[in-house]
Design a protein around this motif. Structure first.
Motif, PDB file in Angstrom:
ATOM      1  N   GLY A 135       0.806  -1.217   0.000  1.00 41.98           N
ATOM      2  CA  GLY A 135       0.000   0.000   0.000  1.00 41.98           C
ATOM      3  C   GLY A 135       0.832   1.256   0.000  1.00 41.98           C
ATOM      4  N   ASN A 136       2.071   1.166   0.491  1.00 44.01           N
ATOM      5  CA  ASN A 136       2.962   2.327   0.478  1.00 44.01           C
ATOM      6  C   ASN A 136       3.716   2.363  -0.847  1.00 44.01           C
ATOM      7  N   SER A 137       3.860   3.554  -1.397  1.00 44.82           N
ATOM      8  CA  SER A 137       4.569   3.701  -2.662  1.00 44.82           C
ATOM      9  C   SER A 137       4.955   5.161  -2.842  1.00 44.82           C
ATOM     10  N   LEU A 138       5.665   5.424  -3.904  1.00 50.11           N
ATOM     11  CA  LEU A 138       5.951   6.794  -4.301  1.00 50.11           C
ATOM     12  C   LEU A 138       5.283   7.017  -5.645  1.00 50.11           C
ATOM     13  N   TYR A 139       4.284   7.898  -5.668  1.00 54.33           N
ATOM     14  CA  TYR A 139       3.604   8.204  -6.922  1.00 54.33           C
ATOM     15  C   TYR A 139       4.479   9.152  -7.725  1.00 54.33           C
ATOM     16  N   ILE A 140       4.664   8.832  -9.004  1.00 51.89           N
ATOM     17  CA  ILE A 140       5.565   9.587  -9.877  1.00 51.89           C
ATOM     18  C   ILE A 140       4.737  10.244 -10.976  1.00 51.89           C
ATOM     19  N   ARG A 141       4.894  11.545 -11.129  1.00 49.64           N
ATOM     20  CA  ARG A 141       4.107  12.279 -12.121  1.00 49.64           C
ATOM     21  C   ARG A 141       5.035  12.958 -13.139  1.00 49.64           C
ATOM     22  N   PRO A 142       5.327  12.295 -14.250  1.00 48.74           N
ATOM     23  CA  PRO A 142       5.993  12.988 -15.364  1.00 48.74           C
ATOM     24  C   PRO A 142       4.955  13.816 -16.123  1.00 48.74           C
ATOM     25  N   PHE A 143       5.343  14.975 -16.595  1.00 44.71           N
ATOM     26  CA  PHE A 143       4.424  15.781 -17.398  1.00 44.71           C
ATOM     27  C   PHE A 143       5.194  16.742 -18.288  1.00 44.71           C
ATOM     28  N   VAL A 144       4.524  17.220 -19.325  1.00 44.46           N
ATOM     29  CA  VAL A 144       5.121  18.164 -20.268  1.00 44.46           C
ATOM     30  C   VAL A 144       4.153  19.313 -20.480  1.00 44.46           C
ATOM     31  N   ILE A 145       4.674  20.536 -20.499  1.00 47.00           N
ATOM     32  CA  ILE A 145       3.836  21.714 -20.755  1.00 47.00           C
ATOM     33  C   ILE A 145       4.509  22.609 -21.796  1.00 47.00           C
TER      34      ILE A 145
END
Length: 355
Positions: A135-145
């Motif tokens: 249940g524990n994790s590191l959420y990773i958010r790649p994005f481009v603008i």
């Protein structure tokens, strides 16, 4: 893979926020780690990636992302096993999809070497933010603008690719009920439904708010042409279990090709669970519920993994689903998480170790 670590500019944060973070009471996506990665596209090429302390950006008010919505993103997770090793789950799929999304929005594709090397350096730098335990994790958010200044209606010539990270537990809590959309659609043929374009999600908030006023947590979108076929939810692909058969809609240019979705289908084949990938009609699901043949519904996605749905509404009808001890939702979630946390054999080669 070519080692480009020496080409990454790493600027360490002088102070860490980790001791001020309550990991037992995390709200999804509200707390971020000490560092972030950014890389600018200008003069026709991607520049040197930079890992720097997490903090605000400075953009011109005329940056085109604000005016024409050139923005795409991904969602990934990092996991830590009992031996403190860090793992990613099918990151090649996320990399390919963010470039597929970028291409659809006329954004230049990001180099694979930059993506993986910068991501690994970022995760190693912020490794203490990845907590052990299911249940524990590191959420990773790649994005481009799109960052180029100017309001002329054309694709930008300058962009910023970023990766930020947020410690996470479970995405949803409590029981989830969904409403089958009768009017609103998420995407149309020929559109950007298959891409993780920011605007796809911005457009869903108003219909979802209307559904919440009726006591639902999510909407299951129907097709734009007839509203007769169920497609996907706001943040999840959707599965239906009718009898012992697992059914889900096919991916197309309206439906996101979810990494968890395709993993569920692979596991179902491995364990001889009958599946059908085809159009799913509202009428079929309602009739199955009325006959007691609709055993379960669940959503799949990176943030939620597998999320059971306990009931749904359509028009003026509301249906509650049976509570099963041997649910497919529980089965798939357990199988997936054991692979993700390095507690089971990974015969499919889905795990990626961050070394």
């Amino acid at each position: 893979m070519k080692n480009l670590t020496s080409m990454i500019d790493i600027q360490r944060s002088p102070n860490s926020k980790i001791n001020d973070t309550n990991f037992d009471n995390l709200v999804f996506g509200q707390v971020f780690t000490d560092h972030m990665m950014e890389c600018d596209f200008k003069d026709g090429e991607w520049q040197t990636p930079v890992i720097k302390p997490y903090g605000p950006l400075s953009l011109e008010p005329s940056a085109r992302v604000f005016h024409y919505g050139q923005a795409v993103f991904e969602g990934m997770k990092a996991y830590k096993d009992k031996d403190e090793k860090i793992w990613l789950f099918r990151p090649d799929q996320n990399f390919e999809r963010i470039n597929k999304s970028s291409k659809r929005l006329a954004i230049p594709e990001f180099p694979k070497e930059y993506f993986f090397n910068a991501l690994e350096e970022l995760l190693k730098l912020d490794k203490d933010w990845i907590k052990k335990g299911f249940g524990n994790s590191l959420y990773i958010r790649p994005f481009v603008i799109a960052t180029e200044a100017g309001v002329s209606a054309s694709a930008a010539k300058e962009y910023k690719f970023m990766i930020i990270c947020s410690p996470a537990q479970s995405y949803y809590s409590g029981e989830v009920r969904v409403k089958f959309s009768e009017k609103f659609s998420r995407a149309a043929d020929g559109g950007v439904g298959f891409a993780k374009a920011a605007g796809n999600y911005g457009a869903q908030f108003y219909p979802t708010n209307l559904a919440k006023e009726e006591g639902f947590q999510q909407i299951i979108w129907t097709d734009a042409n007839t509203h007769d076929y169920l497609e996907e939810a706001g943040t999840m692909n959707i599965f239906f279990r009718i009898g012992d058969k697992l059914i889900t809609a096919p991916t197309n240019d309206r439906i996101l090709d979810g990494v968890t979705r395709k993993s569920v289908l692979t596991l179902a084949e491995e364990f001889n669970i009958e599946t059908e990938v085809r159009r799913v009609s509202v009428k079929e699901v309602v009739e199955a519920a009325e006959k007691g043949e609709l055993k379960e519904m669940f959503g799949s996605g990176t943030a939620t993994v597998i999320n059971p749905i306990v009931g749904f509404g359509y028009k003026d009808q509301k249906f509650e689903l049976p509570k099963l001890e041997d649910s497919y939702a529980k089965f798939f979630k357990d199988k997936l998480m054991k692979i993700q946390y390095n507690e089971a054999e990974d015969k499919f080669g889905w795990r990626y170790e961050v070394k």
